[in-house]
Motif scaffolding. Structure first.
Motif, PDB file in Angstrom:
ATOM      1  N   HIS A  52      38.673 -26.393 -71.757  1.00 33.37           N
ATOM      2  CA  HIS A  52      38.099 -27.895 -72.461  1.00 33.37           C
ATOM      3  C   HIS A  52      38.763 -28.796 -71.970  1.00 33.37           C
ATOM      4  N   THR A  53      38.076 -29.871 -71.824  1.00 24.20           N
ATOM      5  CA  THR A  53      38.544 -31.277 -71.318  1.00 24.20           C
ATOM      6  C   THR A  53      39.041 -32.089 -72.634  1.00 24.20           C
ATOM      7  N   LEU A  54      37.995 -31.743 -73.743  1.00 25.50           N
ATOM      8  CA  LEU A  54      38.077 -32.704 -74.730  1.00 25.50           C
ATOM      9  C   LEU A  54      38.497 -31.932 -76.093  1.00 25.50           C
ATOM     10  N   MET A  55      37.955 -30.768 -76.299  1.00 21.98           N
ATOM     11  CA  MET A  55      37.928 -29.847 -77.310  1.00 21.98           C
ATOM     12  C   MET A  55      39.163 -29.212 -77.511  1.00 21.98           C
ATOM     13  N   THR A  56      39.517 -29.448 -78.922  1.00 21.21           N
ATOM     14  CA  THR A  56      40.746 -28.445 -79.571  1.00 21.21           C
ATOM     15  C   THR A  56      40.228 -27.465 -80.048  1.00 21.21           C
ATOM     16  N   LEU A  57      40.799 -26.237 -79.635  1.00 24.12           N
ATOM     17  CA  LEU A  57      40.443 -24.708 -80.346  1.00 24.12           C
ATOM     18  C   LEU A  57      41.325 -24.679 -81.306  1.00 24.12           C
ATOM     19  N   ASN A  58      40.634 -24.000 -82.431  1.00 24.64           N
ATOM     20  CA  ASN A  58      41.681 -23.472 -83.506  1.00 24.64           C
ATOM     21  C   ASN A  58      41.208 -21.988 -83.889  1.00 24.64           C
ATOM     22  N   LEU A  59      41.902 -20.980 -83.171  1.00 24.93           N
ATOM     23  CA  LEU A  59      41.257 -19.758 -83.123  1.00 24.93           C
ATOM     24  C   LEU A  59      42.066 -18.833 -84.071  1.00 24.93           C
ATOM     25  N   ILE A  60      41.367 -18.074 -85.003  1.00 28.70           N
ATOM     26  CA  ILE A  60      41.620 -17.257 -86.103  1.00 28.70           C
ATOM     27  C   ILE A  60      40.688 -15.711 -85.766  1.00 28.70           C
ATOM     28  N   VAL A  61      41.677 -14.807 -85.930  1.00 27.52           N
ATOM     29  CA  VAL A  61      41.021 -13.341 -85.892  1.00 27.52           C
ATOM     30  C   VAL A  61      41.216 -12.839 -87.431  1.00 27.52           C
ATOM     31  N   PRO A  62      40.078 -12.613 -87.959  1.00 27.42           N
ATOM     32  CA  PRO A  62      39.905 -11.977 -89.249  1.00 27.42           C
ATOM     33  C   PRO A  62      39.774 -10.602 -89.235  1.00 27.42           C
ATOM     34  N   LEU A  63      39.053  -9.860 -88.007  1.00 24.40           N
ATOM     35  CA  LEU A  63      38.783  -8.800 -88.003  1.00 24.40           C
ATOM     36  C   LEU A  63      39.182  -8.070 -86.551  1.00 24.40           C
ATOM     37  N   GLY A  64      39.946  -6.958 -86.576  1.00 26.24           N
ATOM     38  CA  GLY A  64      40.241  -6.508 -85.290  1.00 26.24           C
ATOM     39  C   GLY A  64      41.567  -6.930 -84.575  1.00 26.24           C
ATOM     40  N   GLU A  65      41.877  -6.924 -83.600  1.00 28.47           N
ATOM     41  CA  GLU A  65      43.210  -7.531 -82.723  1.00 28.47           C
ATOM     42  C   GLU A  65      42.672  -7.949 -81.397  1.00 28.47           C
ATOM     43  N   ILE A  66      43.018  -9.230 -81.082  1.00 20.15           N
ATOM     44  CA  ILE A  66      42.571  -9.966 -80.041  1.00 20.15           C
ATOM     45  C   ILE A  66      43.654 -10.526 -79.326  1.00 20.15           C
ATOM     46  N   GLU A  67      44.008 -10.306 -77.922  1.00 22.36           N
ATOM     47  CA  GLU A  67      45.247 -10.863 -77.089  1.00 22.36           C
ATOM     48  C   GLU A  67      44.663 -12.332 -76.373  1.00 22.36           C
ATOM     49  N   PHE A  68      45.283 -13.124 -77.065  1.00 24.90           N
ATOM     50  CA  PHE A  68      44.788 -14.500 -76.238  1.00 24.90           C
ATOM     51  C   PHE A  68      46.059 -14.869 -75.122  1.00 24.90           C
ATOM     52  N   VAL A  69      45.592 -15.488 -74.128  1.00 30.78           N
ATOM     53  CA  VAL A  69      46.340 -15.830 -73.029  1.00 30.78           C
ATOM     54  C   VAL A  69      46.075 -17.155 -72.580  1.00 30.78           C
ATOM     55  N   ILE A  70      47.020 -18.051 -72.687  1.00 27.77           N
ATOM     56  CA  ILE A  70      46.834 -19.431 -72.361  1.00 27.77           C
ATOM     57  C   ILE A  70      47.582 -19.992 -71.036  1.00 27.77           C
ATOM     58  N   TYR A  71      47.049 -20.636 -70.131  1.00 25.42           N
ATOM     59  CA  TYR A  71      47.748 -20.958 -69.117  1.00 25.42           C
ATOM     60  C   TYR A  71      47.737 -22.247 -68.808  1.00 25.42           C
ATOM     61  N   ASP A  72      48.850 -22.879 -68.223  1.00 26.48           N
ATOM     62  CA  ASP A  72      49.029 -24.380 -68.093  1.00 26.48           C
ATOM     63  C   ASP A  72      49.224 -24.495 -66.649  1.00 26.48           C
ATOM     64  N   GLU A  73      48.205 -24.970 -65.805  1.00 27.38           N
ATOM     65  CA  GLU A  73      48.125 -24.885 -64.378  1.00 27.38           C
ATOM     66  C   GLU A  73      49.114 -25.881 -63.964  1.00 27.38           C
ATOM     67  N   ASN A  74      49.585 -26.789 -64.664  1.00 26.83           N
ATOM     68  CA  ASN A  74      50.523 -28.062 -64.275  1.00 26.83           C
ATOM     69  C   ASN A  74      51.723 -27.270 -64.205  1.00 26.83           C
ATOM     70  N   LYS A  75      52.060 -26.650 -65.239  1.00 26.14           N
ATOM     71  CA  LYS A  75      53.591 -26.096 -65.182  1.00 26.14           C
ATOM     72  C   LYS A  75      53.402 -24.736 -64.704  1.00 26.14           C
ATOM     73  N   GLN A  76      52.290 -23.937 -64.324  1.00 29.90           N
ATOM     74  CA  GLN A  76      52.196 -22.652 -63.841  1.00 29.90           C
ATOM     75  C   GLN A  76      52.900 -21.707 -64.851  1.00 29.90           C
TER      76      GLN A  76
END
Length: 135
Positions: A52-76
C-alpha cells in the motif's frame, strides 16, 4: 524494521465468552480509520505480495495462526511474525512495505483495521516468486 509496530493486546477471559481487544484511537500505530474487514486464509496457503502507498494496516489474528512477512525493498530486509490467540498482538504496517501472509492452522482469520478506505489505485500486487523468501 522501520514502519512496523508490534503491540501486545489484552484478552479478557470470561466463562461465557472472551473479549479480545483490537485498537483504541489513543494507541500507538493508530493512523485514522477508513474501514475494518475480516479475511480468512486456508492452512498452508499464502497471500501476497501487496504494498500500500497510503494505507496503514493494523492486523490482528483472533482465530488460528497466521505468519506475516514484511519486506522493505529499499533496505532489502525481511520481518516475520506469527500471530495467534497465544501470541495475541496487533501488527501495524506503515505504507510502502510489501506484505504477504500464510495460514498455519486449519481455520485462520485476521482483522485489518485500515487507516483509509480501500482504493485499488493506492496499492500494488506482485506474484510470490518476485520476492525471494523461503516459506
Amino acid at each position: 524494521m522501520d514502519g512496523i509496530i508490534l503491540t501486545p493486546l489484552k484478552q479478557i477471559h470470561h466463562p461465557k465468552g472472551d473479549v479480545y481487544h483490537a485498537m483504541k484511537k489513543s494507541d500507538i500505530g493508530f493512523d485514522g480509520f477508513g474501514e475494518a474487514y475480516f479475511s480468512t486464509i486456508n492452512k498452508d496457503d499464502i497471500k501476497g505480495w501487496k504494498k500500500h502507498t497510503l494505507m496503514t494496516l493494523n492486523l490482528i489474528v483472533p482465530l488460528g495462526e497466521i505468519e506475516f512477512v514484511i519486506y522493505d525493498e529499499n533496505k532489502q530486509e525481511f520481518f516475520s511474525v506469527k500471530l495467534s490467540q497465544t501470541n495475541y498482538q496487533r501488527l501495524t504496517v506503515k505504507p510502502n512495505l510489501w506484505v504477504a501472509f500464510r495460514g498455519c492452522s486449519e481455520h485462520n482469520m485476521l482483522l485489518n483495521l485500515a487507516s483509509i478506505e480501500h482504493d485499488s489505485n493506492e496499492s500494488a500486487n506482485i506474484i510470490l516468486k518476485e520476492i525471494n523468501y523461503a516459506w
